[in-house]
Design a protein around this motif. Sequence first.
Motif, PDB file in Angstrom:
ATOM      1  N   ASP A 196       0.841  -1.195   0.000  1.00 43.38           N
ATOM      2  CA  ASP A 196       0.000   0.000   0.000  1.00 43.38           C
ATOM      3  C   ASP A 196       0.879   1.249   0.000  1.00 43.38           C
ATOM      4  O   ASP A 196       0.608   2.235  -0.697  1.00 43.38           O
ATOM      5  CB  ASP A 196      -0.916  -0.019   1.227  1.00 43.38           C
ATOM      6  CG  ASP A 196      -1.930   1.114   1.212  1.00 43.38           C
ATOM      7  OD1 ASP A 196      -2.334   1.537   0.111  1.00 43.38           O
ATOM      8  OD2 ASP A 196      -2.311   1.572   2.297  1.00 43.38           O
ATOM      9  N   GLY A 197       1.964   1.201   0.773  1.00 39.26           N
ATOM     10  CA  GLY A 197       2.915   2.316   0.794  1.00 39.26           C
ATOM     11  C   GLY A 197       3.650   2.476  -0.520  1.00 39.26           C
ATOM     12  O   GLY A 197       3.895   3.605  -0.972  1.00 39.26           O
ATOM     13  N   VAL A 198       3.999   1.358  -1.164  1.00 37.77           N
ATOM     14  CA  VAL A 198       4.671   1.413  -2.464  1.00 37.77           C
ATOM     15  C   VAL A 198       3.764   2.083  -3.501  1.00 37.77           C
ATOM     16  O   VAL A 198       4.202   2.929  -4.298  1.00 37.77           O
ATOM     17  CB  VAL A 198       5.071  -0.005  -2.928  1.00 37.77           C
ATOM     18  CG1 VAL A 198       5.570   0.030  -4.379  1.00 37.77           C
ATOM     19  CG2 VAL A 198       6.147  -0.578  -2.015  1.00 37.77           C
ATOM     20  N   GLY A 199       2.484   1.710  -3.484  1.00 39.12           N
ATOM     21  CA  GLY A 199       1.517   2.343  -4.391  1.00 39.12           C
ATOM     22  C   GLY A 199       1.432   3.840  -4.149  1.00 39.12           C
ATOM     23  O   GLY A 199       1.344   4.633  -5.096  1.00 39.12           O
ATOM     24  N   THR A 200       1.484   4.238  -2.890  1.00 39.80           N
ATOM     25  CA  THR A 200       1.418   5.658  -2.532  1.00 39.80           C
ATOM     26  C   THR A 200       2.651   6.408  -3.039  1.00 39.80           C
ATOM     27  O   THR A 200       2.542   7.528  -3.543  1.00 39.80           O
ATOM     28  CB  THR A 200       1.316   5.813  -1.004  1.00 39.80           C
ATOM     29  OG1 THR A 200       0.231   5.005  -0.531  1.00 39.80           O
ATOM     30  CG2 THR A 200       1.057   7.257  -0.618  1.00 39.80           C
ATOM     31  N   LEU A 201       3.841   5.796  -2.899  1.00 41.21           N
ATOM     32  CA  LEU A 201       5.062   6.410  -3.420  1.00 41.21           C
ATOM     33  C   LEU A 201       4.989   6.602  -4.929  1.00 41.21           C
ATOM     34  O   LEU A 201       5.392   7.648  -5.457  1.00 41.21           O
ATOM     35  CB  LEU A 201       6.272   5.540  -3.085  1.00 41.21           C
ATOM     36  CG  LEU A 201       6.831   5.618  -1.664  1.00 41.21           C
ATOM     37  CD1 LEU A 201       8.007   4.654  -1.523  1.00 41.21           C
ATOM     38  CD2 LEU A 201       7.279   7.042  -1.336  1.00 41.21           C
ATOM     39  N   CYS A 202       4.465   5.608  -5.634  1.00 41.70           N
ATOM     40  CA  CYS A 202       4.335   5.712  -7.095  1.00 41.70           C
ATOM     41  C   CYS A 202       3.402   6.858  -7.483  1.00 41.70           C
ATOM     42  O   CYS A 202       3.657   7.576  -8.456  1.00 41.70           O
ATOM     43  CB  CYS A 202       3.806   4.389  -7.671  1.00 41.70           C
ATOM     44  SG  CYS A 202       4.977   3.018  -7.559  1.00 41.70           S
TER      45      CYS A 202
END
Length: 324
Positions: free
Chosen positions: A191-197
Amino acid sequence: MSASGGTKAIVAALGANLAIAASKFVAFLFSGSSSMLAEAVHSLADSGNQALLLVGGKKAQREATSQHPFGYGRERYIYAFLVSIVLFSVGGMFALYEGYEKIKHPHELEHWYWPVGVLVFAIIAEGFSFRTAIKESNTLRGKQSWTEFIRRAKAPELPVVLLEDFGALIGLVLALGGVGLALLTGDGVWDGVGTLCIGVLLILIALVLAAETKSLLLGESAGPEAVQKIEAATVDGDTVTRIIHMRTLHLGPEELLVAAKIAVRHDETAAEVAAAIDAAEARIREAVPIARVIYLEPDIYSAAEAAKGPDREATPGGPATGHH
């Protein structure tokens, strides 16, 4: 570029983003998804951006004053530039921060059906807004590619809405991917990786918008087609024999300044030259209606002087005097 077309696209985007922002905040409260929070802030920033574009369009309609004799058309460029700043700071930087925090302190998503349902709704709503922007842009784009249209458009509203909506759709897919992977793996890091993207995407779009609106703020010339029409309309082959030098400048999306030094016959009287200039101005305005401020300076053509360029050329008979 039609102001009404741009306004229609802005209003459609504003309505969609307000509804989407509210739904995303609700989904974040129930699920704790950082992707949903980033997307909610993104939609809220987009809503503010569309409000800025509407304000800029309204302010640009003010009449010229003694302090601003060429009017306020560039207000639209200024507010479009503010949009890029808001998108970069509020949208992009917040998403990067939130993504970093979620990767550092991951936690399992709760009530997963909230973010998934809202994301599907948001994709539909953003798709409607994007479709409206495409429809309004197609009436003006002609044979240009989408890249050329965004780079060459003199009115900022439709390119801004197009890029925002395009970025929003990609961001929603990234958020859906992050939430989906977090649910499948049980690891909230995704979920955090998606937010960074999402944050990286928003910053890239903001940089593109900033570069394009900066160029408009600095002052862009008329497009090649408009320049050709102005050149053809200026020369009558009788009194006005050729254009020695010409410069054009957009004072706003729908207001063009034309400044040219024109060659006239050496044996024409002052009255004949003045009449020829008035006629040339009328022809230019008929050929390119947005050419509202025109300065034509008569001169006797000299190949040697013309070769020096408009900034170095010596004007026979003393200082240059324009006619408007």
